[in-house]
Design a protein around this motif. Structure first.
Motif, PDB file in Angstrom:
ATOM      1  N   HIS A  28       0.678  -1.295  -0.060  1.00  0.00           N
ATOM      2  CA  HIS A  28       0.112   0.082   0.115  1.00  0.00           C
ATOM      3  C   HIS A  28       0.952   1.119  -0.005  1.00  0.00           C
ATOM      4  O   HIS A  28       0.335   2.323  -0.583  1.00  0.00           O
ATOM      5  CB  HIS A  28      -1.016  -0.156   1.201  1.00  0.00           C
ATOM      6  CG  HIS A  28      -1.710   1.293   1.062  1.00  0.00           C
ATOM      7  ND1 HIS A  28      -2.915   1.260   0.459  1.00  0.00           N
ATOM      8  CD2 HIS A  28      -1.607   2.329   2.050  1.00  0.00           C
ATOM      9  CE1 HIS A  28      -3.456   2.597   0.773  1.00  0.00           C
ATOM     10  NE2 HIS A  28      -2.697   3.204   1.711  1.00  0.00           N
ATOM     11  N   TYR A  29       1.943   1.229   0.673  1.00  0.00           N
ATOM     12  CA  TYR A  29       2.855   2.360   0.813  1.00  0.00           C
ATOM     13  C   TYR A  29       3.870   2.198  -0.168  1.00  0.00           C
ATOM     14  O   TYR A  29       4.970   3.081  -0.230  1.00  0.00           O
ATOM     15  CB  TYR A  29       3.201   2.619   2.239  1.00  0.00           C
ATOM     16  CG  TYR A  29       2.368   3.065   3.069  1.00  0.00           C
ATOM     17  CD1 TYR A  29       1.564   4.204   3.183  1.00  0.00           C
ATOM     18  CD2 TYR A  29       1.547   2.070   3.934  1.00  0.00           C
ATOM     19  CE1 TYR A  29       0.534   4.698   3.952  1.00  0.00           C
ATOM     20  CE2 TYR A  29       0.336   2.283   4.864  1.00  0.00           C
ATOM     21  CZ  TYR A  29       0.030   3.676   4.853  1.00  0.00           C
ATOM     22  OH  TYR A  29      -1.068   4.004   5.524  1.00  0.00           O
ATOM     23  N   LYS A  56      12.317   2.100  10.569  1.00  0.00           N
ATOM     24  CA  LYS A  56      12.930   3.465   9.988  1.00  0.00           C
ATOM     25  C   LYS A  56      13.283   3.459   8.608  1.00  0.00           C
ATOM     26  O   LYS A  56      13.450   2.415   8.239  1.00  0.00           O
ATOM     27  CB  LYS A  56      14.239   3.573  10.934  1.00  0.00           C
ATOM     28  CG  LYS A  56      15.021   4.896  10.652  1.00  0.00           C
ATOM     29  CD  LYS A  56      15.863   5.209  11.535  1.00  0.00           C
ATOM     30  CE  LYS A  56      16.769   6.397  11.186  1.00  0.00           C
ATOM     31  NZ  LYS A  56      16.025   7.642  10.497  1.00  0.00           N
ATOM     32  N   SER A  57      12.874   4.881   8.218  1.00  0.00           N
ATOM     33  CA  SER A  57      12.943   5.099   6.822  1.00  0.00           C
ATOM     34  C   SER A  57      14.355   5.537   6.686  1.00  0.00           C
ATOM     35  O   SER A  57      14.830   6.591   7.711  1.00  0.00           O
ATOM     36  CB  SER A  57      12.046   5.953   6.236  1.00  0.00           C
ATOM     37  OG  SER A  57      12.417   6.703   5.047  1.00  0.00           O
ATOM     38  N   PRO A  58      15.127   5.425   5.610  1.00  0.00           N
ATOM     39  CA  PRO A  58      16.433   6.129   5.443  1.00  0.00           C
ATOM     40  C   PRO A  58      16.315   7.415   5.096  1.00  0.00           C
ATOM     41  O   PRO A  58      17.311   8.172   5.245  1.00  0.00           O
ATOM     42  CB  PRO A  58      17.097   4.986   4.371  1.00  0.00           C
ATOM     43  CG  PRO A  58      15.973   4.697   3.643  1.00  0.00           C
ATOM     44  CD  PRO A  58      14.824   4.378   4.419  1.00  0.00           C
ATOM     45  N   GLU A  63      11.307   7.023  14.004  1.00  0.00           N
ATOM     46  CA  GLU A  63      11.495   5.856  14.159  1.00  0.00           C
ATOM     47  C   GLU A  63      10.259   5.226  14.965  1.00  0.00           C
ATOM     48  O   GLU A  63       9.740   6.193  15.666  1.00  0.00           O
ATOM     49  CB  GLU A  63      12.700   5.339  15.004  1.00  0.00           C
ATOM     50  CG  GLU A  63      14.088   5.904  14.250  1.00  0.00           C
ATOM     51  CD  GLU A  63      15.353   5.502  15.248  1.00  0.00           C
ATOM     52  OE1 GLU A  63      16.312   5.545  14.816  1.00  0.00           O
ATOM     53  OE2 GLU A  63      15.094   5.398  16.922  1.00  0.00           O
ATOM     54  N   LEU A  64       9.862   3.852  14.538  1.00  0.00           N
ATOM     55  CA  LEU A  64       9.014   3.629  15.327  1.00  0.00           C
ATOM     56  C   LEU A  64       9.353   2.113  16.349  1.00  0.00           C
ATOM     57  O   LEU A  64       9.854   1.259  15.603  1.00  0.00           O
ATOM     58  CB  LEU A  64       7.572   3.127  14.354  1.00  0.00           C
ATOM     59  CG  LEU A  64       6.603   2.275  14.908  1.00  0.00           C
ATOM     60  CD1 LEU A  64       5.712   3.448  16.026  1.00  0.00           C
ATOM     61  CD2 LEU A  64       5.634   1.880  13.991  1.00  0.00           C
ATOM     62  N   CYS A  65       9.377   2.263  17.405  1.00  0.00           N
ATOM     63  CA  CYS A  65      10.099   1.236  18.376  1.00  0.00           C
ATOM     64  C   CYS A  65       8.906   0.393  18.880  1.00  0.00           C
ATOM     65  O   CYS A  65       7.715   0.943  18.906  1.00  0.00           O
ATOM     66  CB  CYS A  65      10.744   1.802  19.490  1.00  0.00           C
ATOM     67  SG  CYS A  65      12.184   2.801  18.821  1.00  0.00           S
ATOM     68  N   TRP A  66       9.127  -0.956  19.104  1.00  0.00           N
ATOM     69  CA  TRP A  66       8.193  -1.855  19.597  1.00  0.00           C
ATOM     70  C   TRP A  66       7.980  -1.415  20.890  1.00  0.00           C
ATOM     71  O   TRP A  66       8.805  -0.913  21.480  1.00  0.00           O
ATOM     72  CB  TRP A  66       8.663  -3.138  19.654  1.00  0.00           C
ATOM     73  CG  TRP A  66       7.966  -4.263  19.935  1.00  0.00           C
ATOM     74  CD1 TRP A  66       7.856  -4.719  21.173  1.00  0.00           C
ATOM     75  CD2 TRP A  66       6.958  -4.989  18.950  1.00  0.00           C
ATOM     76  NE1 TRP A  66       6.657  -5.677  21.082  1.00  0.00           N
ATOM     77  CE2 TRP A  66       6.237  -5.881  19.758  1.00  0.00           C
ATOM     78  CE3 TRP A  66       6.544  -4.910  17.824  1.00  0.00           C
ATOM     79  CZ2 TRP A  66       5.316  -6.692  19.252  1.00  0.00           C
ATOM     80  CZ3 TRP A  66       5.777  -5.257  17.080  1.00  0.00           C
ATOM     81  CH2 TRP A  66       4.882  -6.425  17.866  1.00  0.00           C
ATOM     82  N   PRO A  67       6.581  -1.465  21.450  1.00  0.00           N
ATOM     83  CA  PRO A  67       5.576  -2.251  20.890  1.00  0.00           C
ATOM     84  C   PRO A  67       4.704  -1.323  19.745  1.00  0.00           C
ATOM     85  O   PRO A  67       4.467  -0.263  20.097  1.00  0.00           O
ATOM     86  CB  PRO A  67       4.658  -2.795  21.814  1.00  0.00           C
ATOM     87  CG  PRO A  67       5.004  -1.649  23.026  1.00  0.00           C
ATOM     88  CD  PRO A  67       6.407  -1.137  22.804  1.00  0.00           C
ATOM     89  N   PHE A  68       4.284  -1.871  18.476  1.00  0.00           N
ATOM     90  CA  PHE A  68       3.656  -1.175  17.912  1.00  0.00           C
ATOM     91  C   PHE A  68       2.661  -2.249  17.291  1.00  0.00           C
ATOM     92  O   PHE A  68       2.782  -3.265  16.843  1.00  0.00           O
ATOM     93  CB  PHE A  68       4.106  -0.527  16.807  1.00  0.00           C
ATOM     94  CG  PHE A  68       5.214  -1.156  16.005  1.00  0.00           C
ATOM     95  CD1 PHE A  68       5.023  -2.107  14.893  1.00  0.00           C
ATOM     96  CD2 PHE A  68       6.598  -0.979  16.232  1.00  0.00           C
ATOM     97  CE1 PHE A  68       6.123  -2.803  14.230  1.00  0.00           C
ATOM     98  CE2 PHE A  68       7.825  -1.749  15.605  1.00  0.00           C
ATOM     99  CZ  PHE A  68       7.190  -2.522  14.540  1.00  0.00           C
ATOM    100  N   GLN A  78       2.252   6.501   6.793  1.00  0.00           N
ATOM    101  CA  GLN A  78       1.759   7.515   6.153  1.00  0.00           C
ATOM    102  C   GLN A  78       2.292   8.719   6.306  1.00  0.00           C
ATOM    103  O   GLN A  78       2.570   9.478   5.432  1.00  0.00           O
ATOM    104  CB  GLN A  78       0.399   7.833   6.942  1.00  0.00           C
ATOM    105  CG  GLN A  78      -0.296   8.784   6.169  1.00  0.00           C
ATOM    106  CD  GLN A  78      -0.651   8.971   4.676  1.00  0.00           C
ATOM    107  OE1 GLN A  78      -0.887   7.800   4.457  1.00  0.00           O
ATOM    108  NE2 GLN A  78      -0.488   9.919   4.016  1.00  0.00           N
ATOM    109  N   ARG A  79       2.863   9.071   7.620  1.00  0.00           N
ATOM    110  CA  ARG A  79       3.841  10.160   7.977  1.00  0.00           C
ATOM    111  C   ARG A  79       5.250  10.244   7.139  1.00  0.00           C
ATOM    112  O   ARG A  79       5.765  11.235   6.670  1.00  0.00           O
ATOM    113  CB  ARG A  79       4.409  10.281   9.472  1.00  0.00           C
ATOM    114  CG  ARG A  79       3.328  10.678  10.403  1.00  0.00           C
ATOM    115  CD  ARG A  79       3.777  11.107  11.602  1.00  0.00           C
ATOM    116  NE  ARG A  79       4.824  10.327  12.210  1.00  0.00           N
ATOM    117  CZ  ARG A  79       4.780   9.271  13.033  1.00  0.00           C
ATOM    118  NH1 ARG A  79       3.492   9.051  13.359  1.00  0.00           N
ATOM    119  NH2 ARG A  79       5.844   8.723  13.538  1.00  0.00           N
TER     120      ARG A  79
END
Length: 82
Positions: A28-29, A56-58, A63-68, A78-79
């Motif tokens: 989707h992304y 993480k995107s380069p 960053e999105l750290c666990w838990p998610f 989306q961001r």
């Protein structure tokens, strides 16, 4: 397709769960998941050792750290896709 990094390490149960959350969202992304083994670098172990799994995107500092969960992951993707 743009890369999305998953900082992880072999045998990490939480990393497997993270893959299950993110895999359905990749197309989707227009992203391709690239796993980065933090065990290959002392710097990465220091930075992510207690946080993995981490998305993480380069191209972004976020960053999105666990838990998610799926909703949090979709919001993060989306961001970073803008």
């Amino acid at each position: 397709m743009k890369p999305l990094y998953l900082y992880s390490t072999p045998g990490c149960h939480l990393c497997e769960l993270a893959r299950e959350v993110v895999d359905p969202l990749l197309n989707h992304y227009a992203l391709v998941l690239e796993e980065i083994d933090i065990a290959a670098s002392d710097e990465l172990i220091e930075r992510y050792g207690v946080k993995i799994p981490v998305l993480k995107s380069p191209y972004h500092i976020d960053e999105l750290c666990w838990p998610f969960d799926a909703a949090q992951t979709a919001n993060f993707l989306q961001r970073i896709s803008v």
